[in-house]
Write a protein that holds these residues in place. Structure first.
Motif, PDB file in Angstrom:
ATOM      1  N   GLN A 116     -10.068  45.063  36.714  1.00 23.10           N
ATOM      2  CA  GLN A 116     -10.114  43.964  35.763  1.00 23.10           C
ATOM      3  C   GLN A 116      -9.999  44.487  34.328  1.00 23.10           C
ATOM      4  OE1 GLN A 116     -13.712  41.887  36.716  1.00 23.10           O
ATOM      5  NE2 GLN A 116     -12.690  40.521  38.197  1.00 23.10           N
ATOM      6  N   GLN A 117     -10.666  45.597  34.040  1.00 20.79           N
ATOM      7  CA  GLN A 117     -10.585  46.189  32.707  1.00 20.79           C
ATOM      8  C   GLN A 117      -9.163  46.657  32.416  1.00 20.79           C
ATOM      9  OE1 GLN A 117     -13.547  49.245  32.628  1.00 20.79           O
ATOM     10  NE2 GLN A 117     -15.255  47.820  32.249  1.00 20.79           N
ATOM     11  N   GLU A 120      -7.094  43.695  31.758  1.00 22.82           N
ATOM     12  CA  GLU A 120      -7.392  43.175  30.416  1.00 22.82           C
ATOM     13  C   GLU A 120      -6.719  44.024  29.333  1.00 22.82           C
ATOM     14  OE1 GLU A 120      -8.738  40.420  27.882  1.00 22.82           O
ATOM     15  OE2 GLU A 120      -9.049  40.329  30.066  1.00 22.82           O
ATOM     16  N   LYS A 123      -3.104  43.337  29.458  1.00 25.47           N
ATOM     17  CA  LYS A 123      -2.875  42.021  28.858  1.00 25.47           C
ATOM     18  C   LYS A 123      -2.908  42.102  27.331  1.00 25.47           C
ATOM     19  CE  LYS A 123      -5.286  37.612  28.622  1.00 25.47           C
ATOM     20  NZ  LYS A 123      -6.452  36.904  29.114  1.00 25.47           N
ATOM     21  N   GLN A 124      -3.889  42.826  26.817  1.00 25.90           N
ATOM     22  CA  GLN A 124      -4.016  42.991  25.365  1.00 25.90           C
ATOM     23  C   GLN A 124      -2.810  43.727  24.797  1.00 25.90           C
ATOM     24  OE1 GLN A 124      -6.204  41.625  23.327  1.00 25.90           O
ATOM     25  NE2 GLN A 124      -7.261  40.658  25.084  1.00 25.90           N
TER      26      GLN A 124
END
Length: 147
Positions: A116-117, A120, A123-124
């Motif tokens: 998930q990190q 993320e 995604k960032q």
């Protein structure tokens, strides 16, 4: 027909009757000595033999029964011990399985959080890249419009 004398009766008690009695007693004595005593001795010995064998067999039967009871008791004890051993082994196995399941769940959660990190972060970075491209395209459109 013979005439009996008045003193003559059915039995003559002269020496014949005591002699026959003495012969009979002698015969009884000899029969007792030759046949009855050895026969009664053999019968007595046989009864003693049978009695001793019977008592010996009874003792052996008692010992066999005691041994059978002892073996049954030992078998029951062994079964109880084996059942308790099996129960403790099953309990130990369940504990080990629960520990391994808990460790695997922790590991899966850690990997899930890490994924998930990473998502993320990707995604960032994708947003930043897109923002940069949007800015570049916006500037290019603005430059073309102004020219």
């Amino acid at each position: 027909m013979t005439q009996r004398s008045p003193t003559e009766t059915m039995f003559d008690f002269d020496l014949t009757l005591p002699l026959m009695m003495a012969q009979f007693l002698a015969l009884v004595y000899v029969m007792n000595l030759v046949f009855y005593k050895p026969l009664t001795k053999v019968i007595t010995d046989r009864e003693d033999y049978v009695r001793s064998n019977t008592s010996g067999a009874q003792e052996q039967l008692d010992q066999a029964n005691k041994l059978a009871e002892q073996y049954e008791q030992e078998l029951a004890d062994t079964r109880r011990q084996s059942q308790s051993t099996i129960a403790s082994a099953q309990e130990e196995a369940q504990k080990i399985a629960q520990q391994e399941i808990a460790e695997v769940q922790k590991q899966i959660q850690a990997e899930l959080q890490q994924a998930q990190q990473e998502l993320e972060q990707q995604k960032q970075s994708a947003f930043q890249t897109l923002e940069g491209q949007v800015d570049t395209l916006s500037n290019q459109i603005l430059d073309k419009l102004l020219v």
